[in-house]
Design an enzyme around this catalytic site. Structure first.
Site, PDB file in Angstrom:
ATOM      1  N   ASP A 158       0.830  -1.204   0.000  1.00 41.83           N
ATOM      2  CA  ASP A 158       0.000   0.000   0.000  1.00 41.83           C
ATOM      3  C   ASP A 158       0.869   1.260   0.000  1.00 41.83           C
ATOM      4  OD1 ASP A 158      -2.478  -1.578   0.366  1.00 41.83           O
ATOM      5  OD2 ASP A 158      -1.575  -2.008   2.308  1.00 41.83           O
ATOM      6  N   HIS A 186      -4.798  -3.385   6.195  1.00 45.31           N
ATOM      7  CA  HIS A 186      -4.617  -3.623   4.755  1.00 45.31           C
ATOM      8  C   HIS A 186      -5.980  -4.002   4.184  1.00 45.31           C
ATOM      9  CE1 HIS A 186      -2.958  -4.840   0.951  1.00 45.31           C
ATOM     10  NE2 HIS A 186      -3.390  -6.080   1.117  1.00 45.31           N
TER      11      HIS A 186
END
Length: 332
Positions: A158, A186
């Site tokens: 990410d 996440h």
């Protein structure tokens, strides 16, 4: 130099296939560090895994001292120094996170128990299989003799996605963007944050926000794009991220093993040492700095504005709910 023993689970899968060469040739642990590769997968994948072992051998890499394919966690985790827990049921189009949690949580319970029994107590563990944060929590819970700070979950993918979006926005190379942060889970509630990021534009180092000059993009389009990137990859490939996930694992473990220097990097880690009001006993992604050989420190003391606080608390709430659901699932 003695070899280190590295476990990769889901070793016959697509992420591991993209990951193995980098681990084996020294991109993670250093160009002079030999490795033993312990490759774990389920019994039906042993024939495929045999082919992967052949390919590792055929690369003729000087750092590889041994390659062991196995379906037995007790064999895989015996005296392990590092574990990259990739193997899990992947998220497919139309699946919800609760479906993944139910399917995967008991896998990570069993792997935690195996580590507790046979791995080195200094083992460093990164969980990749989703829901990664909660799977890391479960793994740590069921390995009580191993310090909680030895477990982490992958949010570097990410961070890399966030960095790439900023670089694309400004038309600069990705390595001219530093200190993008991922807060929380996440998942689609994660909070990608450029409030502390810096960029290099025309040879000058600037605060990212002052270079971007577009608060609406920073607080809306940018965040949404990073949050939904995994789903977009699945929609396009009909498979989850593999090459970019493997690259992020390399980044995560390299920085954990060799140190991040002055850079802040994002890792989901045990939340108890945070000063941001995030609930304890979670695997929550924070900005961290790492020292060589595995010490992780949360970067506390960053100024948090109200709009950031709201997003940080939202993803924390999801993690608490996931944790409680996972614990209930494990007790059934």
């Amino acid at each position: 130099m003695d070899p280190i023993r590295v476990v990769i689970t889901g070793a016959a899968g697509q992420i591991a296939y993209s990951l193995l060469h980098s681990v084996a040739k020294g991109d993670v642990f250093g160009k002079d560090q030999p490795v033993e590769l312990m490759l774990l997968d389920i019994e039906p994948m042993m024939t495929v895994l045999g082919g992967v072992v052949m390919e590792v051998m055929d690369c003729s890499l000087p750092l590889v001292r041994n390659v062991v394919p196995t379906a037995d966690p007790m064999v895989a985790f015996k005296d392990a120094d590092v574990a990259m827990l990739v193997g899990a049921m992947p998220r497919r189009e139309g699946m919800e996170r609760k479906d993944l949690l139910k399917a995967n949580v008991k896998i990570f319970k069993a792997q935690g128990q195996a580590m507790d029994d046979v791995a080195k107590k200094t083992i460093k563990v990164v969980v990749v299989g989703n829901p990664a944060n909660t799977n890391a929590f479960i793994c740590a819970k069921y390995a009580p003799s191993i310090p909680k700070e030895n477990f982490s979950a992958l949010t570097r993918l990410d961070q890399n996605r966030a960095q790439a979006q900023v670089a694309n926005k400004l038309g600069i190379p990705c390595n001219d963007v530093n200190n993008c942060i991922i807060w929380g889970n996440h998942s689609s509630t994660q909070f990608p944050d450029v409030s502390y990021a810096t960029v290099k534009v025309a040879g000058k180092e600037l605060e990212a926000n002052s270079a971007i000059k577009d608060d609406h993009w920073v607080r809306n389009d940018f965040i949404s794009t990073v949050q939904k990137r995994g789903a977009c990859v699945i929609a396009a490939r009909k498979l989850s991220s593999a090459m970019s996930a493997a690259n992020a694992i390399v980044d995560h473990v390299r920085d954990w093993w060799q140190g991040s220097g002055d850079r802040m990097v994002s890792m989901a880690v045990w939340s108890n040492d945070n000063k941001y009001g995030i609930a304890s006993e979670l695997m929550y992604s924070f900005p961290v700095k790492t020292a060589a050989k595995g010490k992780i420190e949360i970067v506390n003391g960053l100024k948090i504005e109200e709009w950031q606080r709201e997003r940080m608390d939202l993803t924390c709430k999801e993690l608490v709910e996931e944790r409680d659901a996972a614990l209930a699932e494990c007790e059934e």
